[in-house]
Scaffold this motif. Structure first.
Motif, PDB file in Angstrom:
ATOM      1  N   ALA A 146      -2.108   0.247 -15.845  1.00  0.00           N
ATOM      2  CA  ALA A 146      -0.821  -0.338 -15.466  1.00  0.00           C
ATOM      3  C   ALA A 146       0.314   0.649 -15.722  1.00  0.00           C
ATOM      4  O   ALA A 146       1.258   0.753 -14.923  1.00  0.00           O
ATOM      5  CB  ALA A 146      -0.594  -1.627 -16.242  1.00  0.00           C
ATOM      6  N   VAL A 147       0.218   1.399 -16.830  1.00  0.00           N
ATOM      7  CA  VAL A 147       1.231   2.417 -17.114  1.00  0.00           C
ATOM      8  C   VAL A 147       1.175   3.521 -16.069  1.00  0.00           C
ATOM      9  O   VAL A 147       2.222   4.013 -15.602  1.00  0.00           O
ATOM     10  CB  VAL A 147       1.045   2.993 -18.527  1.00  0.00           C
ATOM     11  CG1 VAL A 147       2.061   4.099 -18.797  1.00  0.00           C
ATOM     12  CG2 VAL A 147       1.189   1.890 -19.571  1.00  0.00           C
ATOM     13  N   TYR A 148      -0.030   3.930 -15.677  1.00  0.00           N
ATOM     14  CA  TYR A 148      -0.158   4.957 -14.630  1.00  0.00           C
ATOM     15  C   TYR A 148       0.496   4.488 -13.335  1.00  0.00           C
ATOM     16  O   TYR A 148       1.181   5.264 -12.653  1.00  0.00           O
ATOM     17  CB  TYR A 148      -1.637   5.261 -14.367  1.00  0.00           C
ATOM     18  CG  TYR A 148      -2.368   5.904 -15.517  1.00  0.00           C
ATOM     19  CD1 TYR A 148      -1.707   6.738 -16.410  1.00  0.00           C
ATOM     20  CD2 TYR A 148      -3.723   5.692 -15.711  1.00  0.00           C
ATOM     21  CE1 TYR A 148      -2.386   7.322 -17.466  1.00  0.00           C
ATOM     22  CE2 TYR A 148      -4.412   6.274 -16.755  1.00  0.00           C
ATOM     23  CZ  TYR A 148      -3.735   7.094 -17.640  1.00  0.00           C
ATOM     24  OH  TYR A 148      -4.396   7.675 -18.676  1.00  0.00           O
ATOM     25  N   ALA A 149       0.257   3.229 -12.982  1.00  0.00           N
ATOM     26  CA  ALA A 149       0.880   2.691 -11.772  1.00  0.00           C
ATOM     27  C   ALA A 149       2.400   2.715 -11.886  1.00  0.00           C
ATOM     28  O   ALA A 149       3.108   3.014 -10.916  1.00  0.00           O
ATOM     29  CB  ALA A 149       0.378   1.272 -11.521  1.00  0.00           C
ATOM     30  N   GLY A 150       2.908   2.415 -13.086  1.00  0.00           N
ATOM     31  CA  GLY A 150       4.352   2.483 -13.291  1.00  0.00           C
ATOM     32  C   GLY A 150       4.889   3.898 -13.149  1.00  0.00           C
ATOM     33  O   GLY A 150       5.977   4.105 -12.592  1.00  0.00           O
ATOM     34  N   LEU A 151       4.138   4.883 -13.639  1.00  0.00           N
ATOM     35  CA  LEU A 151       4.560   6.281 -13.494  1.00  0.00           C
ATOM     36  C   LEU A 151       4.620   6.687 -12.018  1.00  0.00           C
ATOM     37  O   LEU A 151       5.563   7.351 -11.575  1.00  0.00           O
ATOM     38  CB  LEU A 151       3.591   7.191 -14.251  1.00  0.00           C
ATOM     39  CG  LEU A 151       3.624   7.106 -15.783  1.00  0.00           C
ATOM     40  CD1 LEU A 151       2.510   7.961 -16.386  1.00  0.00           C
ATOM     41  CD2 LEU A 151       4.976   7.544 -16.316  1.00  0.00           C
ATOM     42  N   LEU A 152       3.608   6.268 -11.249  1.00  0.00           N
ATOM     43  CA  LEU A 152       3.615   6.589  -9.819  1.00  0.00           C
ATOM     44  C   LEU A 152       4.757   5.860  -9.105  1.00  0.00           C
ATOM     45  O   LEU A 152       5.365   6.414  -8.183  1.00  0.00           O
ATOM     46  CB  LEU A 152       2.278   6.211  -9.192  1.00  0.00           C
ATOM     47  CG  LEU A 152       1.077   7.081  -9.575  1.00  0.00           C
ATOM     48  CD1 LEU A 152      -0.187   6.586  -8.881  1.00  0.00           C
ATOM     49  CD2 LEU A 152       1.325   8.543  -9.222  1.00  0.00           C
ATOM     50  N   ALA A 153       5.040   4.635  -9.524  1.00  0.00           N
ATOM     51  CA  ALA A 153       6.176   3.909  -8.934  1.00  0.00           C
ATOM     52  C   ALA A 153       7.484   4.634  -9.221  1.00  0.00           C
ATOM     53  O   ALA A 153       8.382   4.690  -8.363  1.00  0.00           O
ATOM     54  CB  ALA A 153       6.219   2.485  -9.478  1.00  0.00           C
ATOM     55  N   LEU A 154       7.595   5.208 -10.404  1.00  0.00           N
ATOM     56  CA  LEU A 154       8.793   5.974 -10.744  1.00  0.00           C
ATOM     57  C   LEU A 154       8.909   7.219  -9.878  1.00  0.00           C
ATOM     58  O   LEU A 154       9.999   7.566  -9.408  1.00  0.00           O
ATOM     59  CB  LEU A 154       8.755   6.356 -12.225  1.00  0.00           C
ATOM     60  CG  LEU A 154       9.946   7.170 -12.753  1.00  0.00           C
ATOM     61  CD1 LEU A 154      11.245   6.387 -12.581  1.00  0.00           C
ATOM     62  CD2 LEU A 154       9.723   7.544 -14.208  1.00  0.00           C
ATOM     63  N   VAL A 155       7.781   7.888  -9.635  1.00  0.00           N
ATOM     64  CA  VAL A 155       7.792   9.064  -8.751  1.00  0.00           C
ATOM     65  C   VAL A 155       8.188   8.663  -7.337  1.00  0.00           C
ATOM     66  O   VAL A 155       8.978   9.343  -6.675  1.00  0.00           O
ATOM     67  CB  VAL A 155       6.410   9.743  -8.759  1.00  0.00           C
ATOM     68  CG1 VAL A 155       6.357  10.866  -7.714  1.00  0.00           C
ATOM     69  CG2 VAL A 155       6.095  10.304 -10.143  1.00  0.00           C
ATOM     70  N   ALA A 156       7.634   7.540  -6.845  1.00  0.00           N
ATOM     71  CA  ALA A 156       7.969   7.070  -5.503  1.00  0.00           C
ATOM     72  C   ALA A 156       9.447   6.730  -5.396  1.00  0.00           C
ATOM     73  O   ALA A 156      10.095   7.013  -4.372  1.00  0.00           O
ATOM     74  CB  ALA A 156       7.113   5.856  -5.145  1.00  0.00           C
ATOM     75  N   TYR A 157       9.993   6.135  -6.441  1.00  0.00           N
ATOM     76  CA  TYR A 157      11.421   5.802  -6.447  1.00  0.00           C
ATOM     77  C   TYR A 157      12.266   7.074  -6.431  1.00  0.00           C
ATOM     78  O   TYR A 157      13.261   7.165  -5.702  1.00  0.00           O
ATOM     79  CB  TYR A 157      11.748   4.958  -7.673  1.00  0.00           C
ATOM     80  CG  TYR A 157      13.219   4.639  -7.821  1.00  0.00           C
ATOM     81  CD1 TYR A 157      13.816   3.635  -7.075  1.00  0.00           C
ATOM     82  CD2 TYR A 157      14.010   5.372  -8.712  1.00  0.00           C
ATOM     83  CE1 TYR A 157      15.165   3.343  -7.209  1.00  0.00           C
ATOM     84  CE2 TYR A 157      15.368   5.093  -8.850  1.00  0.00           C
ATOM     85  CZ  TYR A 157      15.937   4.088  -8.097  1.00  0.00           C
ATOM     86  OH  TYR A 157      17.278   3.822  -8.224  1.00  0.00           O
ATOM     87  N   THR A 158      11.858   8.061  -7.223  1.00  0.00           N
ATOM     88  CA  THR A 158      12.587   9.332  -7.256  1.00  0.00           C
ATOM     89  C   THR A 158      12.502  10.046  -5.913  1.00  0.00           C
ATOM     90  O   THR A 158      13.477  10.665  -5.467  1.00  0.00           O
ATOM     91  CB  THR A 158      12.032  10.247  -8.361  1.00  0.00           C
ATOM     92  OG1 THR A 158      12.057   9.537  -9.610  1.00  0.00           O
ATOM     93  CG2 THR A 158      12.843  11.518  -8.486  1.00  0.00           C
TER      94      THR A 158
END
Length: 253
Positions: A48-60
């Motif tokens: 779940a944390v990994y998914a959050g990190l990728l979501a942050l990259v997608a947002y950036t």
């Protein structure tokens, strides 16, 4: 490497992720996938944390969620395989909604789905923020075997050429009233495939002769030298570094 070559996965934009040198992004995604694969499957919170990190990259990178989710459909065959695992795997069984499922199969299905989805999502983000030409330059910068880079380069360059040739052949067939409706029309399609192969082979020969006549001796000239400073490397490796911390916590907690 020649002129740029756009692809359907790429999304034009101006973001910090787009601006990173391609070889730094390739190294970051490769390291991130290795970390994800190394994470114990029992540490469900880590994924779940990994998914959050990728979501942050997608947002950036300003990549919309719909754009990303639509391209994640490429993993559907792996999802189907994962769904079958609890039914066919051996070992201890458990009842879920009245179905007898394998415990090892359930863990295996979760392992495939979680790690596969994260890996595909990271790859889609890489392709969404990096043009194909830049990816090839990045592979070259990372010292991959030159022959493999050249093969990939020609695949990129002439994939659309062959696809366009197929489209013209289809239009030519349809303009003459042909419409494939059953097995009896397979012969025509087979002949079309044979003609396409011969045309592609002949095109390849002509391209090779043209390259040799212009001095090609087994290596392509490097037109753009891609470099990265320490700040760019640090920015790119922030994703796998954060993921590594999560992975270590997953093994220790």
């Amino acid at each position: 490497m020649g002129a740029g070559h756009a692809h359907k996965l790429y999304r034009h934009g101006r973001s910090p992720v787009h601006a990173l040198p391609p070889h730094t992004k390739l190294a970051a995604v490769f390291a991130f996938v290795l970390v994800v694969v190394s994470t114990p499957r029992e540490a469900m919170w880590a994924f779940a944390v990994y998914a959050g990190l990728l979501a942050l990259v997608a947002y950036t990178a300003r990549v919309p969620a719909g754009f990303l989710l639509k391209r994640l459909l490429i993993e559907v065959p792996f999802v189907a395989f994962a769904v079958l695992l609890p039914f066919v795997a051996e070992g201890e069984r458990t009842d879920v909604l009245g179905l007898s499922l394998s415990v090892n199969g359930l863990w295996g299905a979760w392992n495939v789905l979680a790690k596969g989805t994260l890996g595909v999502a990271a790859s889609v983000l890489l392709a969404s923020t990096t043009e194909l030409r830049e990816l090839l330059l990045g592979l070259q910068r990372l010292r991959l075997p030159p022959l493999l880079v050249q093969i990939a380069s020609f695949m990129v360059r002439y994939g659309d050429v062959i696809t366009d040739e197929m489209r013209r052949m289809r239009i030519a067939r349809e303009s003459r009233g042909f419409e494939a409706r059953g097995v009896k029309h397979w012969g025509v399609l087979a002949k079309s495939a044979g003609a396409l192969f011969i045309r592609s082979y002949e095109r390849g020969e002509r391209v090779h002769l043209a390259m040799v006549s212009r001095g090609y001796a087994g290596s392509m000239p490097v037109i753009d030298e891609v470099t990265a400073d320490r700040a760019q490397w640090s920015y790119a490796l922030a994703l796998p570094s954060a993921a590594l911390v999560v992975c270590l916590l997953g093994w220790t907690l």
